[in-house]
Write a protein that holds these residues in place. Structure first.
Motif, PDB file in Angstrom:
ATOM      1  N   ARG A 122       0.827  -1.192   0.000  1.00 31.71           N
ATOM      2  CA  ARG A 122       0.000   0.000   0.000  1.00 31.71           C
ATOM      3  C   ARG A 122       0.868   1.252   0.000  1.00 31.71           C
ATOM      4  O   ARG A 122       1.724   1.427   0.854  1.00 31.71           O
ATOM      5  N   THR A 123       0.649   2.138  -0.947  1.00 34.03           N
ATOM      6  CA  THR A 123       1.559   3.264  -1.106  1.00 34.03           C
ATOM      7  C   THR A 123       1.221   4.435  -0.197  1.00 34.03           C
ATOM      8  O   THR A 123       2.090   5.246   0.109  1.00 34.03           O
ATOM      9  N   PHE A 124      -0.037   4.550   0.241  1.00 35.13           N
ATOM     10  CA  PHE A 124      -0.398   5.702   1.041  1.00 35.13           C
ATOM     11  C   PHE A 124      -0.070   5.418   2.499  1.00 35.13           C
ATOM     12  O   PHE A 124      -0.680   4.561   3.128  1.00 35.13           O
ATOM     13  N   ARG A 125       0.890   6.137   3.016  1.00 33.69           N
ATOM     14  CA  ARG A 125       1.290   5.949   4.403  1.00 33.69           C
ATOM     15  C   ARG A 125       1.546   7.329   5.010  1.00 33.69           C
ATOM     16  O   ARG A 125       2.250   8.143   4.438  1.00 33.69           O
ATOM     17  N   LEU A 126       0.987   7.559   6.154  1.00 36.02           N
ATOM     18  CA  LEU A 126       1.145   8.843   6.828  1.00 36.02           C
ATOM     19  C   LEU A 126       2.471   8.951   7.553  1.00 36.02           C
ATOM     20  O   LEU A 126       3.173   9.947   7.464  1.00 36.02           O
ATOM     21  N   ALA A 127       2.760   7.923   8.296  1.00 33.06           N
ATOM     22  CA  ALA A 127       3.931   7.949   9.160  1.00 33.06           C
ATOM     23  C   ALA A 127       4.345   6.527   9.456  1.00 33.06           C
ATOM     24  O   ALA A 127       3.574   5.583   9.261  1.00 33.06           O
ATOM     25  N   MET A 128       5.561   6.394   9.914  1.00 33.57           N
ATOM     26  CA  MET A 128       6.062   5.088  10.324  1.00 33.57           C
ATOM     27  C   MET A 128       6.794   5.228  11.642  1.00 33.57           C
ATOM     28  O   MET A 128       7.275   6.307  11.994  1.00 33.57           O
TER      29      MET A 128
ATOM     30  N   ASP B 256      18.983  -1.222  25.973  1.00 31.37           N
ATOM     31  CA  ASP B 256      18.418  -1.107  24.629  1.00 31.37           C
ATOM     32  C   ASP B 256      18.244  -2.475  23.968  1.00 31.37           C
ATOM     33  O   ASP B 256      17.664  -2.562  22.882  1.00 31.37           O
ATOM     34  N   THR B 257      18.733  -3.515  24.617  1.00 35.55           N
ATOM     35  CA  THR B 257      18.605  -4.859  24.068  1.00 35.55           C
ATOM     36  C   THR B 257      17.138  -5.245  23.922  1.00 35.55           C
ATOM     37  O   THR B 257      16.367  -5.176  24.886  1.00 35.55           O
ATOM     38  N   ALA B 258      16.747  -5.624  22.714  1.00 36.57           N
ATOM     39  CA  ALA B 258      15.349  -5.947  22.428  1.00 36.57           C
ATOM     40  C   ALA B 258      15.237  -6.379  20.970  1.00 36.57           C
ATOM     41  O   ALA B 258      16.190  -6.233  20.189  1.00 36.57           O
ATOM     42  N   VAL B 259      14.059  -6.870  20.627  1.00 35.72           N
ATOM     43  CA  VAL B 259      13.706  -7.047  19.218  1.00 35.72           C
ATOM     44  C   VAL B 259      13.038  -5.747  18.779  1.00 35.72           C
ATOM     45  O   VAL B 259      12.115  -5.262  19.427  1.00 35.72           O
ATOM     46  N   TYR B 260      13.546  -5.201  17.684  1.00 34.25           N
ATOM     47  CA  TYR B 260      13.036  -3.937  17.172  1.00 34.25           C
ATOM     48  C   TYR B 260      12.131  -4.195  15.970  1.00 34.25           C
ATOM     49  O   TYR B 260      12.493  -4.957  15.058  1.00 34.25           O
ATOM     50  N   TYR B 261      10.963  -3.548  15.997  1.00 28.58           N
ATOM     51  CA  TYR B 261       9.960  -3.715  14.963  1.00 28.58           C
ATOM     52  C   TYR B 261       9.633  -2.373  14.330  1.00 28.58           C
ATOM     53  O   TYR B 261       9.571  -1.358  15.040  1.00 28.58           O
ATOM     54  N   CYS B 262       9.374  -2.357  13.039  1.00 24.88           N
ATOM     55  CA  CYS B 262       8.836  -1.145  12.430  1.00 24.88           C
ATOM     56  C   CYS B 262       7.351  -1.344  12.175  1.00 24.88           C
ATOM     57  O   CYS B 262       6.844  -2.475  12.141  1.00 24.88           O
ATOM     58  N   ASN B 263       6.676  -0.215  12.014  1.00 24.09           N
ATOM     59  CA  ASN B 263       5.216  -0.214  11.942  1.00 24.09           C
ATOM     60  C   ASN B 263       4.746   0.922  11.049  1.00 24.09           C
ATOM     61  O   ASN B 263       5.403   1.978  10.987  1.00 24.09           O
ATOM     62  N   VAL B 264       3.639   0.722  10.391  1.00 22.42           N
ATOM     63  CA  VAL B 264       2.986   1.786   9.646  1.00 22.42           C
ATOM     64  C   VAL B 264       1.907   2.393  10.537  1.00 22.42           C
ATOM     65  O   VAL B 264       1.116   1.662  11.139  1.00 22.42           O
ATOM     66  N   ALA B 265       1.889   3.710  10.623  1.00 19.07           N
ATOM     67  CA  ALA B 265       0.939   4.371  11.516  1.00 19.07           C
ATOM     68  C   ALA B 265      -0.476   4.247  11.013  1.00 19.07           C
ATOM     69  O   ALA B 265      -0.744   4.334   9.817  1.00 19.07           O
ATOM     70  N   ASN B 266      -1.380   4.079  11.965  1.00 12.64           N
ATOM     71  CA  ASN B 266      -2.803   4.202  11.672  1.00 12.64           C
ATOM     72  C   ASN B 266      -3.155   5.689  11.688  1.00 12.64           C
ATOM     73  O   ASN B 266      -3.868   6.192  10.810  1.00 12.64           O
ATOM     74  N   ARG B 267      -2.641   6.382  12.688  1.00 14.75           N
ATOM     75  CA  ARG B 267      -2.768   7.827  12.770  1.00 14.75           C
ATOM     76  C   ARG B 267      -1.509   8.389  13.418  1.00 14.75           C
ATOM     77  O   ARG B 267      -0.853   7.727  14.212  1.00 14.75           O
ATOM     78  N   TYR B 268      -1.198   9.650  13.097  1.00 15.22           N
ATOM     79  CA  TYR B 268      -0.053  10.319  13.705  1.00 15.22           C
ATOM     80  C   TYR B 268      -0.454  11.763  13.887  1.00 15.22           C
ATOM     81  O   TYR B 268      -0.421  12.562  12.964  1.00 15.22           O
ATOM     82  N   LEU B 269      -0.828  12.124  15.119  1.00 12.51           N
ATOM     83  CA  LEU B 269      -1.363  13.443  15.428  1.00 12.51           C
ATOM     84  C   LEU B 269      -0.466  14.111  16.453  1.00 12.51           C
ATOM     85  O   LEU B 269      -0.382  13.652  17.598  1.00 12.51           O
ATOM     86  N   GLY B 270       0.206  15.171  16.070  1.00 10.56           N
ATOM     87  CA  GLY B 270       1.110  15.855  16.993  1.00 10.56           C
ATOM     88  C   GLY B 270       2.215  14.910  17.419  1.00 10.56           C
ATOM     89  O   GLY B 270       2.957  14.421  16.592  1.00 10.56           O
ATOM     90  N   SER B 271       2.284  14.636  18.698  1.00  9.12           N
ATOM     91  CA  SER B 271       3.289  13.703  19.206  1.00  9.12           C
ATOM     92  C   SER B 271       2.689  12.339  19.502  1.00  9.12           C
ATOM     93  O   SER B 271       3.339  11.486  20.098  1.00  9.12           O
ATOM     94  N   SER B 272       1.468  12.119  19.087  1.00  9.26           N
ATOM     95  CA  SER B 272       0.778  10.854  19.372  1.00  9.26           C
ATOM     96  C   SER B 272       0.798   9.953  18.147  1.00  9.26           C
ATOM     97  O   SER B 272       0.285  10.315  17.091  1.00  9.26           O
ATOM     98  N   TYR B 273       1.381   8.783  18.329  1.00  5.06           N
ATOM     99  CA  TYR B 273       1.481   7.795  17.251  1.00  5.06           C
ATOM    100  C   TYR B 273       0.535   6.650  17.563  1.00  5.06           C
ATOM    101  O   TYR B 273       0.564   6.084  18.652  1.00  5.06           O
ATOM    102  N   TYR B 274      -0.312   6.308  16.594  1.00  9.03           N
ATOM    103  CA  TYR B 274      -1.283   5.231  16.757  1.00  9.03           C
ATOM    104  C   TYR B 274      -0.904   4.123  15.784  1.00  9.03           C
ATOM    105  O   TYR B 274      -1.066   4.279  14.578  1.00  9.03           O
ATOM    106  N   PRO B 275      -0.366   3.010  16.287  1.00  6.23           N
ATOM    107  CA  PRO B 275       0.106   1.963  15.373  1.00  6.23           C
ATOM    108  C   PRO B 275      -1.028   1.232  14.677  1.00  6.23           C
ATOM    109  O   PRO B 275      -2.126   1.088  15.221  1.00  6.23           O
ATOM    110  N   SER B 276      -0.725   0.774  13.469  1.00  2.83           N
ATOM    111  CA  SER B 276      -1.639  -0.098  12.742  1.00  2.83           C
ATOM    112  C   SER B 276      -1.285  -1.540  13.078  1.00  2.83           C
ATOM    113  O   SER B 276      -0.424  -1.830  13.919  1.00  2.83           O
ATOM    114  N   ASP B 277      -1.951  -2.460  12.403  1.00  4.77           N
ATOM    115  CA  ASP B 277      -1.672  -3.885  12.608  1.00  4.77           C
ATOM    116  C   ASP B 277      -0.563  -4.393  11.695  1.00  4.77           C
ATOM    117  O   ASP B 277      -0.288  -5.597  11.665  1.00  4.77           O
TER     118      ASP B 277
END
Length: 122
Positions: A27-33, A89-110
């Motif tokens: 999907r090409t339309f992405r607001l934030a990641m 900082d040891t962890a598994v790191y994941y990237c995500n496509v935002a469902n919404r990104y408003l100001g400083s609030s990031y809402y992850p998608s699935d």
């Protein structure tokens, strides 16, 4: 549908650096990641986010001043430059496509990548 593939994790000594990459396709339309991480026995937590249009960024307090998120829209890729790494900082790191990104609030998608392991030794 969006496919996300992370890379760049590894083992590094405390004080070292790593750069993670997240390549997106579909999907090409992405607001934030964003980047999240999950350490053993802990819940997944927010690390950093970036608006794909404006480049506005947001960071968790624990990584401010050490991590930098950036994007290359031509390559559909988001990066996480991690400097001055700490054992916590040891962890598994994941990237995500935002469902919404408003100001400083990031809402992850699935949509999540498979994750990349970062291990910082003391």
């Amino acid at each position: 549908q969006v496919q996300l593939v992370e890379s760049g994790g590894g083992l590094v000594q405390a004080g070292g650096s790593l750069r993670l990459s997240c390549a997106a396709s579909g999907r090409t339309f992405r607001l934030a990641m964003g980047w999240f991480r999950q350490a053993p026995g802990k819940e997944r937590e927010f690390v950093a986010a970036i608006s794909l249009s404006s480049g506005v960024t947001n960071y968790a307090d624990s990584v401010k001043g050490r991590f930098t998120i950036s994007r290359d829209n031509a390559k559909n890729t988001v990066y996480l430059q991690m400097n001055s790494l700490k054992p916590e900082d040891t962890a598994v790191y994941y990237c995500n496509v935002a469902n919404r990104y408003l100001g400083s609030s990031y809402y992850p998608s699935d949509y999540w990548g498979q994750g990349t392991q970062v291990t910082v030794s003391s």
